[in-house]
Every structure is written in C-alpha cells, then in structure tokens.
Design an enzyme around this catalytic site. Sequence first.
Site, PDB file in Angstrom:
ATOM      1  NE  ARG A  78      67.213  -5.564 -14.128  1.00 35.23           N
ATOM      2  CZ  ARG A  78      68.420  -4.983 -14.047  1.00 35.23           C
ATOM      3  NH1 ARG A  78      68.532  -3.748 -13.639  1.00 35.23           N
ATOM      4  NH2 ARG A  78      69.484  -5.649 -14.392  1.00 35.23           N
ATOM      5  CB  THR A  79      59.463  -6.799 -15.393  1.00 39.68           C
ATOM      6  OG1 THR A  79      60.407  -6.288 -16.322  1.00 39.68           O
ATOM      7  CG2 THR A  79      58.130  -6.130 -15.619  1.00 39.68           C
ATOM      8  CE  LYS A  96      50.511 -31.650 -17.005  1.00 35.59           C
ATOM      9  NZ  LYS A  96      50.198 -30.995 -15.736  1.00 35.59           N
ATOM     10  NE  ARG A 125      58.692 -10.008 -20.075  1.00 39.23           N
ATOM     11  CZ  ARG A 125      59.497  -8.959 -20.112  1.00 39.23           C
ATOM     12  NH1 ARG A 125      59.082  -7.790 -19.677  1.00 39.23           N
ATOM     13  NH2 ARG A 125      60.703  -9.066 -20.587  1.00 39.23           N
ATOM     14  CG  HIS A 174      57.738  -3.416 -21.188  1.00 32.74           C
ATOM     15  ND1 HIS A 174      56.967  -3.691 -20.071  1.00 32.74           N
ATOM     16  CD2 HIS A 174      59.018  -3.673 -20.821  1.00 32.74           C
ATOM     17  CE1 HIS A 174      57.766  -4.096 -19.098  1.00 32.74           C
ATOM     18  NE2 HIS A 174      59.007  -4.089 -19.530  1.00 32.74           N
TER      19      HIS A 174
END
Lengths: 298, 158
Positions: A50-51, A79, A100, A128
């Site tokens: 959604r974000t 890695k 994010r 956030h």
Amino acid sequence: MHHIISIKDFGRDEIDALLKKAHNIQSMGSYKRTLTGKLVALLFFEPSTRTRMSFASALSRLGGDAITVDSIEGSSISKGETLADTVRVVSSYVDAIVLRHPKEGAARLASEFSSVPVINAGDGAGQHPSQTLLDLYTIKENMPLDNIDVGLLGDLRYGRTAHSLSYALSNYDVRLHTIAPKGLEIPQWLSKELSERGMKIIEHHSVEDAIKDLDVLYATRIQRERFPDSASYSRIAHSYRITPKTLDGVRENLILLHPLPRAGEIDPRVDSLPYAKYFRQAENGIPVRMAMLEEVML
Amino acid sequence: MTKNEQKPEKGLLISPIENGTVIDHINAGEALKVLRILGVTGFTKEALSIATNVRSNLSLKKKDIVKISDRELSKEEVNRIALISPNATINIIRDYKVVEKVGVEVPKVLVGVVKCPNPGCITNSDEPIETKFEVVNGTLHCVYCDNIITSDIADYII
Ligand SMILES: [Zn+2]
C-alpha cells in the site's frame, strides 16, 4: 539537502506548510506535472504494497518516474551488502529515495550516505512520517488542530503510528485521551516527553469512558501476537471494538480514523456513518505524499 | 584513620607522574569502567596506575584514582566519564606539575561511546556507522531509533 526522516524533525510551522501544500495540490483538481524528468527509487526492504503504491501513484501524478526495488532476494542486498553501500550507489542513479526498511533508524542512516533526498516510508517499529502527516491532514480537513480532544485507541505501547501522531499533535493545543488494554499502555518515556511539551494526557480504560469527550478517535490495530493466547486476545479485541452502538450520543463533529488495514477494531457497519473517515484518510495519502515529494525535490 | 594506615597508601598511590593525566574523585569502584570509556585496555601502550577505594583526604567517602602516563586526554574524551562519575576531576600533568585541572561535564552528544539497547536499531547491524546519542536531562536518546537509555548507562558502554 532536505530529507523527511522523522516527524520529530518538524516544527509546527513546517508541518502546517506541508499540509497547506498538500491541500493546494488536492484542491487544484488536475495536477501540475512539477516533477517531470525526475526519477525516484522506491527502495522497499520489507513488503508494504500500500505504501509503495501510494508513493508510486503520487510520483506519477506529478510526472515523475519510479524505479522500484522490492524484490530483495537475489539482489546484492541479500548477499550482505550494507544499507550504507546500497544507498550510496542507488542515490547516484536517481533524484530521491523513498525507503522502507525493517530496522529502526535505517532512514536516518540512509540520509547520511545518500547524495539525494531521502523520504522515510517506515523503518521497523520506528518513524513513518507520511502516515502521521496524512493523519494530521485528515483531522485538519475536518476541524482546526487546536483546542480539540483526540483519543488514541489500541496498542499504544508498540504502535508507531500512535506514537508519532501523538508527538506531532503535541505541537498543537490538543488534549490526548489514551485508551489501551492493560500492558499496551503508552510508554512512560513518551507520556513524560509529551507532558513536558505541554500536552495534557488523560488515561481511560474503555472506549465508552472516553468517546463522548472526543473530537477525533484514532483507532489502531491490536496485534494478536502481543497476547499470550487467542482467548485473551479475542476478549480484549472484542472490548475495544467500535460498533454503531459505541457511537451513540457522541459529539456531532466526531471523526473516526484508522491507519488501515483494520483487524476488527471497527465494525464494518460503522463505515456508512458520517463519523467514518478512514477511507478518506487513506485517499489523503496521495496529496500528502505528493507534497512530500515536491518538498524534497523542488 | 590512623597514620599507619595512610602511609603505605601514600607511597603506592600518590607517586607522581612526570607527564600525563590523573583522573581523580572517580566514584569508588568505577575506575575500571572509566578505563573502558576511555578505550584504555591491557593492550594499549599507556603506563597505568589504578587505585580503587582510596580514602579521600577531604571526606570520609572513598574514591578511585586513575593515572595515565604520557597521554593527555582531550576534554571530549574525559567528558564521557561524567556519565558515570560526575564529580571526577581531570589533572593534566607536565613535568610533574598540574598544568590544568578541570571538572567533567556531560557532553551533549556521544558518538561511539554507548551501544543502543534496542536490538532492532540499525546501529546494531553491520553498518559502517558509530552509535550516536543525544544527552537530554541525563537520559540518552539514540539519534537513529529514538530509543532512550534512562539508567544503567555504564552497562551499555562499548
Ligand atoms: Zn538506536
């Protein structure tokens, strides 16, 4: 260079300016393509469809393009490359990074290694800011941000949206009503910090105790995994559920917010009542994120 | 306190150093932590004398003393000591004389001194950064994750 990392970095004037910018964007009807030619990396180290979609949509409405990295497996990142290295390299490809990440403080770190602006789209249990700004925006759409009673309901101990919203609201003249199950109350350090910033905090033990005194009720998810067994979870969850009956006799201007997705905190029968603003709140994510993207790149 | 008790201590503990730093009035029992804060270990080169639980001349309270030969600590380095021993004093010695005597004060920012207790904090993963804490009213705020250390600061010293 201007990054958007934490709502704590914003003073009242800066928040107001961003909200006004978002309002101007939304009220224009058609969008000016102010970010044409700009390229943004959406670096998503943990899934949040959604974000990510709302940032991509906001960017594309402003004429910009996105490179999305959300498949971490198989890339150099899995890695063992450090976030610092990834950001150093990726920032040389783009005009801004939306990040994010599951670790708290990741966005702050990224801003130290990036050669372009970084927008925090959520770091672990931390900040956030786009969520907080759209929460504020939705409140402001309905009432002034001063001299109001805001209730926070749900997991106030771990819930990051509740933490950063309460912090942001401490810039305004807001009385904060906390409504949380035992063990999930607002952490002491936070309520101390908020009180020091002049906020009045009133504790309640049930929704019914508080709801008639509120202009805003902000409900957040109560997560199953915070409880020892499913029986105690459903008992608590049930007693913190908002139904049409809960809303009997509330202030006429009450608005009901929820950062969505919900997990039973709000009965779907409430959706059609005039108090329900959570879908509008989700919609407001677009103009607010457009304002954020313009803010860092223009 | 009798004179007999004092005498052997004097010879052992107060022997002057030619050049270096003497950290005095460390809270009793904290000397080893002070060394840890300063990054002084058995593997570093300084000549060290450590005295713990020394009776202070001024009061009945006990204290620790650390002497470091041939190294003048910067104010920034010694200020870290204020986190655990706010009454400590720093004497810079040159040619057997005290050339500077200052108290310690709690710094505003601590870089690379304290480990963040939050396991989810980015500073606890393999990133090329040092921890960074802002000191607000005696509590430490992690600049990265906003976590707060309110007590037992010494437990988190790197
Ligand atoms: Zn931290």
